[in-house]
Write a protein that holds these residues in place. Structure first.
Motif, PDB file in Angstrom:
ATOM      1  N   ALA A 206       0.828  -1.206   0.000  1.00 11.09           N
ATOM      2  CA  ALA A 206       0.000   0.000   0.000  1.00 11.09           C
ATOM      3  C   ALA A 206       0.865   1.259   0.000  1.00 11.09           C
ATOM      4  N   LEU A 207       1.910   1.261   0.814  1.00  6.87           N
ATOM      5  CA  LEU A 207       2.802   2.418   0.884  1.00  6.87           C
ATOM      6  C   LEU A 207       3.592   2.590  -0.415  1.00  6.87           C
ATOM      7  N   THR A 208       3.944   1.474  -1.054  1.00  8.91           N
ATOM      8  CA  THR A 208       4.659   1.536  -2.329  1.00  8.91           C
ATOM      9  C   THR A 208       3.768   2.144  -3.413  1.00  8.91           C
ATOM     10  N   ASP A 209       2.515   1.707  -3.462  1.00  8.99           N
ATOM     11  CA  ASP A 209       1.569   2.273  -4.430  1.00  8.99           C
ATOM     12  C   ASP A 209       1.314   3.750  -4.128  1.00  8.99           C
ATOM     13  N   GLN A 210       1.226   4.083  -2.856  1.00 13.99           N
ATOM     14  CA  GLN A 210       0.949   5.458  -2.455  1.00 13.99           C
ATOM     15  C   GLN A 210       2.069   6.405  -2.865  1.00 13.99           C
ATOM     16  N   LYS A 211       3.299   5.937  -2.825  1.00 12.22           N
ATOM     17  CA  LYS A 211       4.437   6.818  -3.073  1.00 12.22           C
ATOM     18  C   LYS A 211       4.350   7.523  -4.423  1.00 12.22           C
ATOM     19  N   LYS A 212       3.718   6.872  -5.394  1.00 12.04           N
ATOM     20  CA  LYS A 212       3.620   7.439  -6.740  1.00 12.04           C
ATOM     21  C   LYS A 212       2.820   8.731  -6.771  1.00 12.04           C
ATOM     22  N   MET A 213       1.937   8.906  -5.808  1.00 10.31           N
ATOM     23  CA  MET A 213       1.103  10.104  -5.821  1.00 10.31           C
ATOM     24  C   MET A 213       1.464  11.117  -4.729  1.00 10.31           C
ATOM     25  N   LEU A 214       2.512  10.836  -3.963  1.00  9.31           N
ATOM     26  CA  LEU A 214       2.932  11.746  -2.902  1.00  9.31           C
ATOM     27  C   LEU A 214       3.716  12.946  -3.431  1.00  9.31           C
ATOM     28  N   ALA A 215       3.608  14.047  -2.700  1.00  9.09           N
ATOM     29  CA  ALA A 215       4.488  15.188  -2.953  1.00  9.09           C
ATOM     30  C   ALA A 215       5.845  14.927  -2.307  1.00  9.09           C
ATOM     31  N   GLY A 216       5.845  14.050  -1.294  1.00  8.71           N
ATOM     32  CA  GLY A 216       7.100  13.693  -0.644  1.00  8.71           C
ATOM     33  C   GLY A 216       6.894  13.236   0.787  1.00  8.71           C
ATOM     34  N   TYR A 217       8.017  12.938   1.438  1.00  3.47           N
ATOM     35  CA  TYR A 217       8.032  12.592   2.855  1.00  3.47           C
ATOM     36  C   TYR A 217       8.578  13.798   3.601  1.00  3.47           C
ATOM     37  N   ASN A 218       7.905  14.177   4.689  1.00  2.98           N
ATOM     38  CA  ASN A 218       8.248  15.437   5.344  1.00  2.98           C
ATOM     39  C   ASN A 218       7.903  15.338   6.829  1.00  2.98           C
ATOM     40  N   SER A 219       8.906  15.522   7.667  1.00  2.00           N
ATOM     41  CA  SER A 219       8.684  15.490   9.115  1.00  2.00           C
ATOM     42  C   SER A 219       8.980  16.835   9.765  1.00  2.00           C
ATOM     43  N   THR A 220       9.116  17.872   8.954  1.00  2.00           N
ATOM     44  CA  THR A 220       9.532  19.166   9.504  1.00  2.00           C
ATOM     45  C   THR A 220       8.493  20.265   9.294  1.00  2.00           C
ATOM     46  N   ASN A 221       8.344  20.764   8.061  1.00  2.00           N
ATOM     47  CA  ASN A 221       7.501  21.945   7.847  1.00  2.00           C
ATOM     48  C   ASN A 221       6.145  21.643   7.234  1.00  2.00           C
ATOM     49  N   TYR A 222       5.675  20.419   7.372  1.00  2.00           N
ATOM     50  CA  TYR A 222       4.372  20.074   6.799  1.00  2.00           C
ATOM     51  C   TYR A 222       3.220  20.907   7.376  1.00  2.00           C
ATOM     52  N   PRO A 223       3.264  21.340   8.670  1.00  2.00           N
ATOM     53  CA  PRO A 223       2.168  22.194   9.139  1.00  2.00           C
ATOM     54  C   PRO A 223       2.073  23.501   8.345  1.00  2.00           C
ATOM     55  N   GLN A 224       3.220  24.067   8.016  1.00  2.00           N
ATOM     56  CA  GLN A 224       3.238  25.316   7.254  1.00  2.00           C
ATOM     57  C   GLN A 224       2.762  25.091   5.818  1.00  2.00           C
ATOM     58  N   LEU A 225       3.121  23.944   5.235  1.00  2.00           N
ATOM     59  CA  LEU A 225       2.674  23.627   3.874  1.00  2.00           C
ATOM     60  C   LEU A 225       1.156  23.460   3.836  1.00  2.00           C
TER      61      LEU A 225
END
Length: 357
Positions: A206-225
């Motif tokens: 599921a995570l592999t399939d999901q990766k194709k549509m992600l903007a990216g992995y982010n553990s820092t400024n995602y609240p601001q985005l």
């Protein structure tokens, strides 16, 4: 009070060392039964024990507190494993409690010396990671869920939102293996605590399939985005950064998904070999007082594991902010993220596949 600090990284998982931490059985010697003295050496997450709390404790007791802070459970564990850390009190997260017990690096608590355990909220009493609160006293807590911008997504309640092709290029996942697998496991119908190889494999797919549509992995400024609208949805940790955005921007919502999400909690434990155990128990009792526990919210921006503390929290808006205090009904469904033990290898192998896809 003396403070030595490093940056805070919530629920950081050192994947390469996690299995070894569980398997190791060495530890330092037991502390003495007394442990007097007017000093207390504390090792805690940066920002989670506010300076105002420490100052008040020093004023009331005359005990001199040295507060060192760490950026991950693994940093703290490595320090204790060295045998020369000299700490009287540490603040491990829930899965780390399991690992520290396995390594014999913390000692059972003497409940006869603790006052106020009945103030702890039901969810944190007798928890799965520490039955009977034998080794740790919960201090603060938070959740792993997701947030979304209502201008992009009017309403969302499920992890499926983060896997929906309609939001391609506008979704972020936390750049953290076990956090990502919370969503991967639950969206495929399993518990976040699963260690079943087949269920982990399904989550990996599921995570592999999901990766194709992600903007990216982010553990820092995602609240601001999320606040700016650059992201429609993002897996998120509750806490100060997310809470500030939710409070400031009415278009941003933080939710625990209907599949459950997960809980984390940071608590207080006494290392084996601690010299100032009397002071450690005094500090634990001090933090269990509801009016003091409320300062974790008012001065630290964290949710207190102390149920009675809510009556003393001055910032009433924090009590209504789901990125600080998630609703009780949602919390009741959430799992504590536990140490996966030997199953860690399946997560490691799967995560390598996800990142390489």
């Amino acid at each position: 009070m003396r403070v030595r600090s490093v940056s805070r990284g919530v629920l950081t998982v050192a994947v390469a060392t996690a299995t070894a931490l569980v398997a190791t059985g060495c530890g330092s010697s037991e502390s003495s039964s007394g442990g007097g003295g007017k000093k207390l050496n504390v090792y805690a997450w940066a920002g989670e024990i506010p300076a105002t709390v420490v100052k008040k404790f020093e004023q009331e007791t005359g005990i001199d507190v040295t507060l060192d802070t760490f950026d991950s459970n693994e940093t703290m564990t490595a320090k204790l494993s060295s045998g020369s850390a000299g700490y009287d009190l540490v603040e491990p997260s829930q899965y780390s409690v399991q690992q520290l017990v396995g390594q014999k690096l913390i000692q059972p608590l003497d409940h006869s010396r603790i006052k106020g355990l009945d103030n702890i909220a039901d969810k944190f009493r007798d928890p799965s990671y520490d039955p009977g609160n034998k080794y740790s006293v919960p201090w603060i807590w938070g959740t792993t869920g997701f947030a979304y911008n209502k201008k992009c997504i009017p309403s969302a309640t499920s992890w499926k939102t983060l896997f929906d092709e309609k939001h391609k290029g506008k979704v972020y996942m936390l750049d953290n293996m076990l956090a990502a697998y919370i969503a991967g496991l639950q969206v495929t119908g399993s518990r976040a605590t699963s260690t079943d190889e087949g269920e982990i494999k399904d989550a990996t797919e599921a995570l592999t399939d999901q990766k194709k549509m992600l903007a990216g992995y982010n553990s820092t400024n995602y609240p601001q985005l999320l606040s700016s609208g650059q992201a429609c949805a993002a897996q998120a940790w509750s806490g100060t950064a997310m809470a500030k955005v939710v409070a400031a921007n009415p278009d941003v919502e933080y939710v625990l998904p209907e599949e459950g999400g997960s809980l984390w909690t940071d608590g207080l434990a006494i290392p084996r070999g601690a010299k100032n155990t009397d002071a450690a128990y005094q500090f634990i009792n001090f933090l269990l007082r509801p009016e003091i526990a409320a300062m974790a919210t008012d001065d630290g921006g964290s949710a207190s594991a102390n149920a009675k503390a809510r009556e003393f929290v001055k910032d009433k808006k924090a009590l209504e902010n789901p990125a600080v205090y998630a609703p009780d009904a949602a919390v009741a469904k959430a799992d504590f993220l536990l140490d996966p033990g030997a199953a860690m290898k399946h997560f490691q192998q799967g995560w390598t596949k996800v990142k390489a896809s």
